[in-house]
Design an enzyme around this catalytic site. Structure first.
Site, short mmCIF file in Angstrom:
data_model
loop_
_atom_site.label_atom_id
_atom_site.label_comp_id
_atom_site.label_asym_id
_atom_site.label_seq_id
_atom_site.Cartn_x
_atom_site.Cartn_y
_atom_site.Cartn_z
N LYS A 118 9.73 2.69 0.97
CA LYS A 118 8.69 2.58 1.71
C LYS A 118 8.23 4.00 2.04
O LYS A 118 8.96 4.84 2.73
CB LYS A 118 9.03 1.81 2.93
CG LYS A 118 7.87 1.60 3.86
CD LYS A 118 8.04 0.67 4.99
CE LYS A 118 6.84 0.25 6.10
NZ LYS A 118 7.37 -0.38 7.06
N ARG A 170 14.42 0.18 1.36
CA ARG A 170 14.52 -1.30 2.16
C ARG A 170 15.03 -1.97 0.87
O ARG A 170 15.02 -1.94 -0.30
CB ARG A 170 13.36 -1.88 2.49
CG ARG A 170 12.42 -1.05 3.38
CD ARG A 170 11.37 -1.75 4.24
NE ARG A 170 10.18 -2.12 3.40
CZ ARG A 170 9.14 -2.88 3.90
NH1 ARG A 170 9.09 -2.90 5.36
NH2 ARG A 170 8.24 -3.35 3.20
N ASP A 202 9.00 -5.67 7.85
CA ASP A 202 7.93 -4.74 8.15
C ASP A 202 8.24 -4.42 9.60
O ASP A 202 7.41 -4.80 10.67
CB ASP A 202 6.71 -5.43 7.94
CG ASP A 202 6.20 -5.23 6.65
OD1 ASP A 202 6.99 -4.56 5.76
OD2 ASP A 202 5.12 -5.19 6.34
N ASP A 262 0.98 -11.53 6.27
CA ASP A 262 1.68 -10.51 5.27
C ASP A 262 2.88 -9.93 5.67
O ASP A 262 3.54 -9.38 4.85
CB ASP A 262 0.65 -9.32 4.99
CG ASP A 262 0.32 -8.73 6.10
OD1 ASP A 262 -0.30 -9.21 7.14
OD2 ASP A 262 0.67 -7.30 6.01
N GLY A 319 0.87 -1.04 -0.09
CA GLY A 319 0.01 0.14 -0.10
C GLY A 319 0.85 1.31 -0.12
O GLY A 319 0.29 2.42 -0.33
N ARG A 320 2.02 1.14 0.41
CA ARG A 320 2.96 2.42 0.43
C ARG A 320 4.40 1.78 0.33
O ARG A 320 5.27 2.70 0.25
CB ARG A 320 2.85 3.11 1.67
CG ARG A 320 3.20 2.33 2.78
CD ARG A 320 3.37 2.77 4.10
NE ARG A 320 3.31 2.16 5.16
CZ ARG A 320 3.41 2.79 6.54
NH1 ARG A 320 3.57 3.99 6.37
NH2 ARG A 320 3.23 2.00 7.48
N ASP A 379 -2.88 6.80 2.71
CA ASP A 379 -2.21 7.66 1.73
C ASP A 379 -0.85 7.38 1.00
O ASP A 379 -0.22 8.08 0.22
CB ASP A 379 -1.85 9.24 2.60
CG ASP A 379 -0.81 8.79 3.67
OD1 ASP A 379 -0.42 7.75 3.90
OD2 ASP A 379 -0.57 9.72 4.60
N GLY A 380 -0.64 6.12 1.64
CA GLY A 380 1.08 5.63 0.57
C GLY A 380 2.30 6.09 1.35
O GLY A 380 3.15 6.00 0.78
P1 AMP Z 1 1.12 -3.45 8.19
O1 AMP Z 1 0.30 -3.16 9.35
O2 AMP Z 1 2.24 -2.21 8.06
O3 AMP Z 1 1.81 -4.59 7.79
O4 AMP Z 1 0.25 -2.82 6.74
C1 AMP Z 1 -0.98 -3.60 6.53
C2 AMP Z 1 -1.28 -3.03 4.95
O5 AMP Z 1 -1.77 -1.87 5.27
C3 AMP Z 1 -0.35 -3.32 3.96
O6 AMP Z 1 -1.28 -3.46 2.82
C4 AMP Z 1 0.33 -1.96 4.05
O7 AMP Z 1 0.70 -1.78 2.82
C5 AMP Z 1 -1.04 -0.86 4.16
N1 AMP Z 1 -0.51 0.33 4.82
C6 AMP Z 1 -0.07 0.64 5.94
N2 AMP Z 1 0.27 2.03 6.18
C7 AMP Z 1 -0.37 2.30 5.07
C8 AMP Z 1 -0.40 3.84 4.43
N3 AMP Z 1 0.14 4.82 4.88
N4 AMP Z 1 -0.63 3.92 3.10
C9 AMP Z 1 -0.91 2.92 2.21
N5 AMP Z 1 -1.28 1.52 2.74
C10 AMP Z 1 -0.62 1.56 4.17
MG MG Z 2 2.99 -5.12 6.58
#
Ligand code: AMP
Ligand code: MG
Length: 534
Positions: free
Chosen positions: A135, A205, A292, A282, A114-115, A147-148
């Site tokens: 990232k 990364r 992560d 994930d 997502g980002r 917001d990515g």
């Molecule tokens: P995580 O908990 O960091 O493993 O994120 C879980 C999911 O949310 C993954 O698909 C990430 O890419 C997405 N994600 C987390 N933070 C953001 C962000 N700020 N913008 C877009 N996607 C996000």
């Molecule tokens: Mg993740």
């Protein structure tokens, strides 16, 4: 190819890109970064979104030189442009991966990068493969409502911890660079309805592969068996070539290796006192790497029930002592995902069973070496370890200090003197503390003397110091670097990077970091409490 309007030049890269993921696997035909469900595709091509005013805050010299970059390369304007997402080398083929996952034990469906935006995969002159990934480089089809972007505080934490883990000898994704973007990002850090603008940042990364358990789960969940098989074959050919060409047998050998690597990773985390905080499927690397870095933390006082992640404060799924078991659960989800291709439930089940025994064996050997023994002697050591863990829960004890100090204990000394030597690891004074510890240390010293049978203690001390780090990235240390960075001062980031480069060495100039967590940090947000907001 260039993203900004102000820099029209075509840029040839210092790297040799091979981009096998995008070369060999099917792409999402859509090219926009609009949020969507992406079927029948391993990834979506997407470009980083340019940032306002990028600056290089820090970089890893070790990672740069691994990639063949000189100091001059890193300090060039081109480096800043590329690793902040403002420019691309011609040979880059950026994409976001499609994956799914179980979050906190529940099926969450499509997640994806997502980002994170993968810039491309390069091959070094010695044949190593590295994928470069930004990232926080802007939205992708997988950004859902977010917001990515990434904030400075979490990017500092990821940058420092990736490199600290590498130097500790713990398998991990790496970090090449930490860039400030000059843009602000809106975050509700405590999920309490009080969002604030925070400085944005981007970490580059680096890993041989960013494939996660969730990459297989997405195709399995959608019944895309053909694509699932393609991804498995790709993963084996690129990241596990020593297993041979994909076949029924190879799939099992591959799953076995993933289980083995995951077990070994859990042993490392328990050895150094690392709590990942969000072990969703994930966030599990197929290569057995730590991946992560979000609301992770380091245990200061040894407490199996501790988690830094406030999102998990109630269910306590991802607490320190639960990590090995959760990794086993995650492997079971991977087994379910690859079953449609493997079609041998019995064999997968049998391999899964070996995970627990490999972990247990690894844990015992690891604990034996932390305690300075050359081998694990079940007759004495099971008791010694369980009584040590009981003492840890009775008396608040700093894990890193305790094990490091234990190497300096003379096993021929009186119990009281042995206790004096480990006393600095205790957070409190309590009644019965001295006698309980002295009794344990007497049992420990008897075991050491049996092990060494009169040999000199030099080799034991060296062994213990090679497995018990002196310096780890305590939560409060990262938080101090963050607080100073918010004031525009990045010196502490560089200092921590420097001290954590040699975590097992004596570093007299940095002795101040060989100390218990200060009192002010005990319940401070960022030091002991973190959320997933990053
Ligand atoms: P995580 O908990 O960091 O493993 O994120 C879980 C999911 O949310 C993954 O698909 C990430 O890419 C997405 N994600 C987390 N933070 C953001 C962000 N700020 N913008 C877009 N996607 C996000
Ligand atoms: Mg993740």
């Amino acid at each position: 190819m260039n993203l900004g309007t102000s820099r029209p030049q075509s840029m040839s890269s210092p790297f040799h890109f091979v981009n096998r993921f995008t070369r060999d696997l099917p792409a999402d035909p859509e090219l926009t970064n609009e949020r969507r469900q992406v079927a029948e595709s391993s990834y979506s091509r997407v470009r980083p979104t340019p940032v306002a005013n990028p600056i290089l805050i820090a970089h890893s010299e070790e990672m740069a030189s691994e990639l063949g970059l000189t100091q001059n390369d890193v300090l060039s304007g081109q480096f800043v442009d590329v690793f902040s997402g403002n420019a691309l080398y011609d040979e880059m083929d950026p994409y976001a991966m499609n994956y799914a996952g179980h979050q906190f034990g529940n099926w969450a469906g499509q997640l994806g990068d997502g980002r994170a935006i993968n810039l491309g995969e390069l091959e070094t002159p010695v044949g190593a493969h590295w994928t470069l990934q930004l990232k926080g480089a802007g939205p992708t089809p997988y950004s859902r409502s977010a917001d990515g972007r990434a904030v400075l505080r979490s990017s500092i934490r990821e940058f420092l911890c990736s490199e600290a883990m590498f130097h500790l000898g713990v398998p991990t994704t790496r970090a090449l660079s930490l860039m400030g973007t000059g843009d602000k990002v809106l975050r509700d850090m405590f999920y309490d309805g009080r969002p604030e603008m925070e400085p944005g940042a981007i970490v580059c990364r680096v890993a041989p592969s960013f494939i996660r358990f969730g990459n297989f789960q997405i195709h399995a969940a959608r019944g895309e068996t053909e694509l699932l098989k393609r991804l498995m074959d790709f993963c084996i050919r690129t990241d596990f070539p020593h297993l041979g060409e994909p076949s029924a047998q190879t799939y099992l050998a591959w799953f076995q290796e993933v289980c083995d690597r995951t077990a070994d990773l859990m042993v490392h985390w328990m050895r150094v006192g690392f709590v990942h905080g969000v072990m969703n499927t994930d966030n599990m690397s197929i290569l057995g790497l730590t991946i992560d870095y979000g609301p992770y933390g380091w245990v200061d006082n040894f407490e199996l029930d501790w988690t830094p992640n406030t999102t998990d404060a109630e269910s306590r799924r991802y607490v320190f002592g639960n990590q090995p078991q959760v990794a086993g659960w995650n492997l079971a989800q991977l087994a379910r995902a690859i079953y449609p291709v493997v079609e041998d439930a019995e064999a997968l089940g049998a391999i899964l069973k070996t995970y627990a025994s490999r972990y247990e064996l690894g844990y015992q050997q690891m604990m034996a070496s932390k305690l300075g023994f050359t081998w694990f002697d079940a007759e004495t050591d099971l008791d010694l370890i369980s009584s040590l863990i009981q003492l840890f829960s009775r008396f608040e004890t700093d894990m890193t200090l305790f094990f490091r100090l234990l190497a300096s204990v003379d096993p021929n000394a009186e119990p009281a003197a042995m206790w004096e030597a480990v006393l600095p690891s205790q957070y409190d004074e309590a009644s019965g503390q001295a006698s309980a510890w002295s009794a344990w240390l007497s049992a420990w010293s008897a075991r050491v003397l049996k092990d060494e049978a009169g040999a000199s203690d030099g080799p034991r001390i060296a062994r213990m110091n090679a497995t018990n780090p002196k310096y780890v990235l305590r939560n409060y240390m990262a938080q101090m670097a963050i607080d100073q960075a918010h004031e525009g001062d990045f010196a502490l980031i560089h200092e921590l990077l420097d001290v954590l480069r040699h975590p097992y060495d004596e570093q007299p100039a940095y002795e101040r970091y060989f100390a218990k967590r200060p009192d002010w940090a005990r319940n401070k947000p960022g030091s002991s409490m973190l959320s997933c907001s990053s």
